[in-house]
Scaffold this motif. Structure first.
Motif, PDB file in Angstrom:
ATOM      1  N   MET A 103       0.853  -1.203   0.000  1.00 40.24           N
ATOM      2  CA  MET A 103       0.000   0.000   0.000  1.00 40.24           C
ATOM      3  C   MET A 103       0.882   1.244   0.000  1.00 40.24           C
ATOM      4  N   ALA A 104       0.414   2.229  -0.746  1.00 37.60           N
ATOM      5  CA  ALA A 104       1.149   3.481  -0.781  1.00 37.60           C
ATOM      6  C   ALA A 104       0.147   4.628  -0.758  1.00 37.60           C
ATOM      7  N   GLN A 105       0.629   5.765  -0.387  1.00 36.67           N
ATOM      8  CA  GLN A 105      -0.263   6.923  -0.297  1.00 36.67           C
ATOM      9  C   GLN A 105      -0.031   7.867  -1.460  1.00 36.67           C
ATOM     10  N   TYR A 106      -1.121   8.333  -2.002  1.00 32.30           N
ATOM     11  CA  TYR A 106      -1.043   9.252  -3.128  1.00 32.30           C
ATOM     12  C   TYR A 106      -1.937  10.442  -2.848  1.00 32.30           C
ATOM     13  N   ASN A 107      -1.538  11.567  -3.371  1.00 35.49           N
ATOM     14  CA  ASN A 107      -2.338  12.773  -3.211  1.00 35.49           C
ATOM     15  C   ASN A 107      -3.217  12.965  -4.437  1.00 35.49           C
ATOM     16  N   PHE A 108      -4.474  13.184  -4.158  1.00 38.74           N
ATOM     17  CA  PHE A 108      -5.428  13.443  -5.224  1.00 38.74           C
ATOM     18  C   PHE A 108      -6.142  14.746  -4.941  1.00 38.74           C
ATOM     19  N   LYS A 109      -6.565  15.373  -6.031  1.00 35.96           N
ATOM     20  CA  LYS A 109      -7.278  16.634  -5.891  1.00 35.96           C
ATOM     21  C   LYS A 109      -8.618  16.524  -6.587  1.00 35.96           C
ATOM     22  N   CYS A 110      -9.653  16.935  -5.889  1.00 34.33           N
ATOM     23  CA  CYS A 110     -10.994  16.915  -6.468  1.00 34.33           C
ATOM     24  C   CYS A 110     -11.054  17.949  -7.585  1.00 34.33           C
ATOM     25  N   LYS A 111     -11.502  17.499  -8.747  1.00 35.82           N
ATOM     26  CA  LYS A 111     -11.563  18.413  -9.887  1.00 35.82           C
ATOM     27  C   LYS A 111     -12.670  19.447  -9.714  1.00 35.82           C
ATOM     28  N   ASN A 112     -13.575  19.155  -8.818  1.00 41.61           N
ATOM     29  CA  ASN A 112     -14.719  20.027  -8.581  1.00 41.61           C
ATOM     30  C   ASN A 112     -14.388  21.174  -7.636  1.00 41.61           C
ATOM     31  N   CYS A 113     -13.825  20.817  -6.475  1.00 45.31           N
ATOM     32  CA  CYS A 113     -13.644  21.828  -5.432  1.00 45.31           C
ATOM     33  C   CYS A 113     -12.177  22.022  -5.041  1.00 45.31           C
ATOM     34  N   ASN A 114     -11.283  21.295  -5.708  1.00 47.84           N
ATOM     35  CA  ASN A 114      -9.842  21.435  -5.453  1.00 47.84           C
ATOM     36  C   ASN A 114      -9.384  20.964  -4.073  1.00 47.84           C
ATOM     37  N   THR A 115     -10.238  20.237  -3.393  1.00 46.90           N
ATOM     38  CA  THR A 115      -9.821  19.661  -2.117  1.00 46.90           C
ATOM     39  C   THR A 115      -8.797  18.570  -2.385  1.00 46.90           C
ATOM     40  N   THR A 116      -7.750  18.582  -1.622  1.00 46.46           N
ATOM     41  CA  THR A 116      -6.773  17.515  -1.798  1.00 46.46           C
ATOM     42  C   THR A 116      -6.998  16.447  -0.745  1.00 46.46           C
ATOM     43  N   GLU A 117      -6.866  15.229  -1.166  1.00 41.40           N
ATOM     44  CA  GLU A 117      -7.041  14.113  -0.252  1.00 41.40           C
ATOM     45  C   GLU A 117      -5.916  13.115  -0.447  1.00 41.40           C
ATOM     46  N   VAL A 118      -5.513  12.517   0.645  1.00 44.15           N
ATOM     47  CA  VAL A 118      -4.506  11.469   0.570  1.00 44.15           C
ATOM     48  C   VAL A 118      -5.247  10.147   0.461  1.00 44.15           C
ATOM     49  N   VAL A 119      -4.965   9.429  -0.602  1.00 43.60           N
ATOM     50  CA  VAL A 119      -5.636   8.155  -0.834  1.00 43.60           C
ATOM     51  C   VAL A 119      -4.618   7.032  -0.690  1.00 43.60           C
ATOM     52  N   THR A 120      -4.986   6.069   0.113  1.00 43.99           N
ATOM     53  CA  THR A 120      -4.122   4.901   0.271  1.00 43.99           C
ATOM     54  C   THR A 120      -4.649   3.804  -0.638  1.00 43.99           C
ATOM     55  N   MET A 121      -3.794   3.310  -1.486  1.00 44.19           N
ATOM     56  CA  MET A 121      -4.221   2.228  -2.383  1.00 44.19           C
ATOM     57  C   MET A 121      -3.030   1.343  -2.716  1.00 44.19           C
ATOM     58  N   PRO A 122      -3.313   0.121  -3.116  1.00 42.12           N
ATOM     59  CA  PRO A 122      -2.205  -0.743  -3.511  1.00 42.12           C
ATOM     60  C   PRO A 122      -1.536  -0.185  -4.762  1.00 42.12           C
ATOM     61  N   ILE A 123      -0.240  -0.386  -4.842  1.00 40.64           N
ATOM     62  CA  ILE A 123       0.521   0.148  -5.973  1.00 40.64           C
ATOM     63  C   ILE A 123      -0.050  -0.352  -7.301  1.00 40.64           C
ATOM     64  N   LEU A 124      -0.482  -1.601  -7.298  1.00 38.48           N
ATOM     65  CA  LEU A 124      -1.048  -2.193  -8.514  1.00 38.48           C
ATOM     66  C   LEU A 124      -2.258  -1.397  -8.999  1.00 38.48           C
ATOM     67  N   GLU A 125      -3.078  -1.007  -8.050  1.00 40.10           N
ATOM     68  CA  GLU A 125      -4.265  -0.220  -8.389  1.00 40.10           C
ATOM     69  C   GLU A 125      -3.853   1.145  -8.929  1.00 40.10           C
ATOM     70  N   TYR A 126      -2.827   1.698  -8.297  1.00 39.71           N
ATOM     71  CA  TYR A 126      -2.336   2.992  -8.733  1.00 39.71           C
ATOM     72  C   TYR A 126      -1.797   2.916 -10.162  1.00 39.71           C
TER      73      TYR A 126
END
Ligand SMILES: [Zn+2]
Length: 94
Positions: free
Chosen positions: A1-24
């Motif tokens: 599992m690794a953490q990635y930063n994502f930003k909502c295209k709607n409101c620009n909120t950034t969120e840290v998403v934990t997902m398996p590298i394979l999924e990423y």
């Protein structure tokens, strides 16, 4: 599992998403978009992968380089102390 930063295209909120590298990796081939529920929008939004300003990465790299340089310097100093003339020639040339 690794953490990635994502930003909502709607409101620009950034969120840290934990997902398996394979999924990423699957995600990366799909324009780095990730659909998830945005807490702020209260709806499923498109999140786009954002990359941290690489400042932290660079400073870490610098520290590593400095540590390596110090280690090399220490080795050279030790060799010179031991009278290893070859090491001296390696550093200062003939
Ligand atoms: Zn949002």
């Amino acid at each position: 599992m690794a953490q990635y930063n994502f930003k909502c295209k709607n409101c620009n909120t950034t969120e840290v998403v934990t997902m398996p590298i394979l999924e990423y990796l699957t995600l990366s081939s799909e324009n780095m978009l990730y659909n998830k529920k945005c807490e702020k929008c209260n709806t499923v939004c498109e999140f786009v992968r954002i990359f941290n300003s690489s400042s932290s990465k660079i400073s870490k790299g610098k520290e590593e380089i400095m540590a390596e340089a110090k280690e090399d310097a220490r080795k050279i100093v030790n060799k010179i102390k031991l009278g290893d003339t070859k090491a001296i020639l390696d550093v200062y040339g003939e």
